[in-house]
Design a protein around this motif. Structure first.
Motif, short mmCIF file in Angstrom:
data_model
loop_
_atom_site.label_atom_id
_atom_site.label_comp_id
_atom_site.label_asym_id
_atom_site.label_seq_id
_atom_site.Cartn_x
_atom_site.Cartn_y
_atom_site.Cartn_z
N MET A 80 3.83 -2.61 -4.70
CA MET A 80 4.27 -3.90 -4.17
C MET A 80 4.56 -3.82 -2.67
O MET A 80 4.28 -4.76 -1.93
CB MET A 80 5.51 -4.38 -4.92
N ILE A 81 5.13 -2.71 -2.24
CA ILE A 81 5.39 -2.53 -0.81
C ILE A 81 4.08 -2.50 -0.04
O ILE A 81 3.96 -3.09 1.05
CB ILE A 81 6.22 -1.26 -0.57
N LEU A 82 3.07 -1.82 -0.60
CA LEU A 82 1.76 -1.77 0.04
C LEU A 82 1.18 -3.18 0.19
O LEU A 82 0.65 -3.53 1.25
CB LEU A 82 0.82 -0.91 -0.80
N MET A 83 1.31 -3.99 -0.85
CA MET A 83 0.81 -5.35 -0.78
C MET A 83 1.60 -6.18 0.24
O MET A 83 1.03 -6.97 1.00
CB MET A 83 0.89 -6.02 -2.15
N ALA A 84 2.92 -5.99 0.28
CA ALA A 84 3.75 -6.74 1.21
C ALA A 84 3.42 -6.38 2.66
O ALA A 84 3.38 -7.26 3.54
CB ALA A 84 5.23 -6.47 0.92
N VAL A 85 3.16 -5.10 2.92
CA VAL A 85 2.79 -4.68 4.27
C VAL A 85 1.47 -5.33 4.67
O VAL A 85 1.32 -5.85 5.79
CB VAL A 85 2.68 -3.14 4.35
N ILE B 183 5.81 -0.82 11.88
CA ILE B 183 5.01 0.23 12.51
C ILE B 183 3.53 -0.14 12.48
O ILE B 183 2.83 -0.01 13.49
CB ILE B 183 5.27 1.57 11.80
N VAL B 184 3.05 -0.61 11.32
CA VAL B 184 1.65 -0.98 11.20
C VAL B 184 1.34 -2.16 12.12
O VAL B 184 0.32 -2.18 12.84
CB VAL B 184 1.29 -1.33 9.74
N ALA B 185 2.22 -3.16 12.13
CA ALA B 185 1.99 -4.35 12.97
C ALA B 185 2.00 -3.99 14.45
O ALA B 185 1.18 -4.50 15.23
CB ALA B 185 3.05 -5.41 12.67
N LEU B 186 2.92 -3.11 14.86
CA LEU B 186 2.98 -2.71 16.26
C LEU B 186 1.74 -1.91 16.67
O LEU B 186 1.21 -2.08 17.77
CB LEU B 186 4.24 -1.89 16.52
N VAL C 63 14.30 -1.19 2.75
CA VAL C 63 14.43 0.02 3.58
C VAL C 63 13.07 0.65 3.85
O VAL C 63 12.82 1.17 4.95
CB VAL C 63 15.38 1.03 2.90
N VAL C 64 12.18 0.61 2.87
CA VAL C 64 10.85 1.19 3.07
C VAL C 64 9.90 0.17 3.68
O VAL C 64 9.12 0.49 4.59
CB VAL C 64 10.29 1.72 1.73
N GLY C 65 9.96 -1.06 3.20
CA GLY C 65 8.98 -2.07 3.59
C GLY C 65 9.09 -2.54 5.03
O GLY C 65 8.08 -2.69 5.73
N ILE C 66 10.32 -2.75 5.51
CA ILE C 66 10.48 -3.28 6.87
C ILE C 66 9.99 -2.29 7.93
O ILE C 66 9.17 -2.66 8.78
CB ILE C 66 11.95 -3.69 7.11
#
Length: 318
Positions: free
Chosen positions: A189-194, A115-118, A107-110
């Motif tokens: 971990m979410i930061l790393m995944a992003v 947003i960052v990728a766009l 829910v947080v990571g996707i």
């Protein structure tokens, strides 16, 4: 003698073509083409059946049994327990915790990754002209790097005396011990995944942005539309199929995240980073094959449901 009138274009005598014979020849040709196609596909079909379909069916049946490592030598001793494995699974507090952790990651990571990728794709598509190729390669490099190597590096970066806390210390902030904190382990971990996955979506979004005609944006600008209006009313609607693709790809990957907690935290502290796939891995390690199979199919259903929701939310309005 009266003359018999023959319609123009009719073939008589030996040259007459029988429509039934033509149909039979056409059907025989199609059957031959289909047979040739199946012969070419046969190696893949056999490989899929042996290494994918049969194991999938076996694991599905296993989820309805009490199969454990003790039954490997005596498969006939396995009992059919119906839905007992699934009911026990949802009664297991550790499994419920792993579902909450996985849902938090998704829910947080996707949305954050998208947003960052766009934002990066928009910048590379319009605002950055020089060194554009270098930026693309730089942002995409984490994707092709081994996830285990990335996780090991980030484990050192996120230590109490690691790089991130050192940088925070320059501003007078004392950073936490990220991976040993039940509060900060998952955000880390979410930061790393992003950071690792934004490159893939950036390339996909960039390709989608380049399919949008510039004439449409220019016409809107002439009519008085600002940048935000053009982005909201033109770019985003035309980008819906690309956004859908990115969301589904991320969902499949994020719901199955495993390497990060396995390498960095072993599911801790206090199961705060225990994902469903890591829980399933542990059940296999404990020899509880029936329980592990049931957990795998619960995750499969979750992936299917989330993908369905995304298709309904992001599908084209046409």
């Amino acid at each position: 003698m009266p003359r018999t009138l023959i319609p123009a274009g009719t073939v008589t005598g030996a040259g007459r073509a029988d429509p039934t014979d033509q149909t039979k020849v056409s059907q025989a040709r199609r059957r031959k083409q289909a047979l040739v196609g199946w012969l070419f596909a046969l190696p893949y079909v056999l490989t899929f059946a042996i290494f994918m379909l049969i194991p999938l069916l076996s694991s599905f049946l296993m989820s309805f049994t009490d199969f454990t490592s003790r039954d490997v030598q005596d498969p006939l001793g396995v009992d059919f327990v119906g839905l007992q494995q699934y009911t026990d699974l949802f009664g297991n507090p550790q499994f419920r915790k792993s579902m909450v952790v996985t849902a938090y990651f998704v829910v947080v990571g996707i949305p954050l990754t998208m947003i960052v990728a766009l934002a990066l794709a928009l910048a590379l598509n319009s605002g950055i002209n020089r060194f554009r190729t270098a930026f693309r390669v730089g942002f995409y490099t984490p994707v092709v790097t081994s996830i285990v190597a990335v996780a090991v590096v980030w484990r050192f970066i996120l230590q109490d005396d690691g790089l991130i806390n050192a940088m925070l210390g320059w501003t007078g902030i004392h950073g936490p011990d990220w991976l040993n904190s039940t509060t900060w382990a998952m955000p880390a971990m979410i930061l790393m995944a992003v950071w690792r996955n934004m490159g893939t979506l950036m390339i996909i979004f960039l390709a989608g942005l380049q399919t949008i005609p510039e004439s449409v944006k220019e016409a809107a600008a002439i009519d008085g539309a600002g940048r935000w209006s053009i982005f909201r009313l033109i770019t985003l609607p035309l980008l819906r199929p690309t956004l859908l693709l990115g969301a589904v790809l991320l969902s499949v990957g994020y719901l199955q995240f495993f390497e990060e907690p396995y390498v960095m935290t072993k599911g801790g502290p206090l199961d705060s980073t225990l994902s469903v796939t890591y829980f399933t891995f542990n059940q296999f390690g404990f020899g509880k094959y029936g329980t592990a199979s049931a957990a795998s199919y619960v995750l499969f259903v979750a992936i299917a449901l989330l993908s369905l929701v995304q298709f309904r939310a992001l599908r084209s309005k046409d």
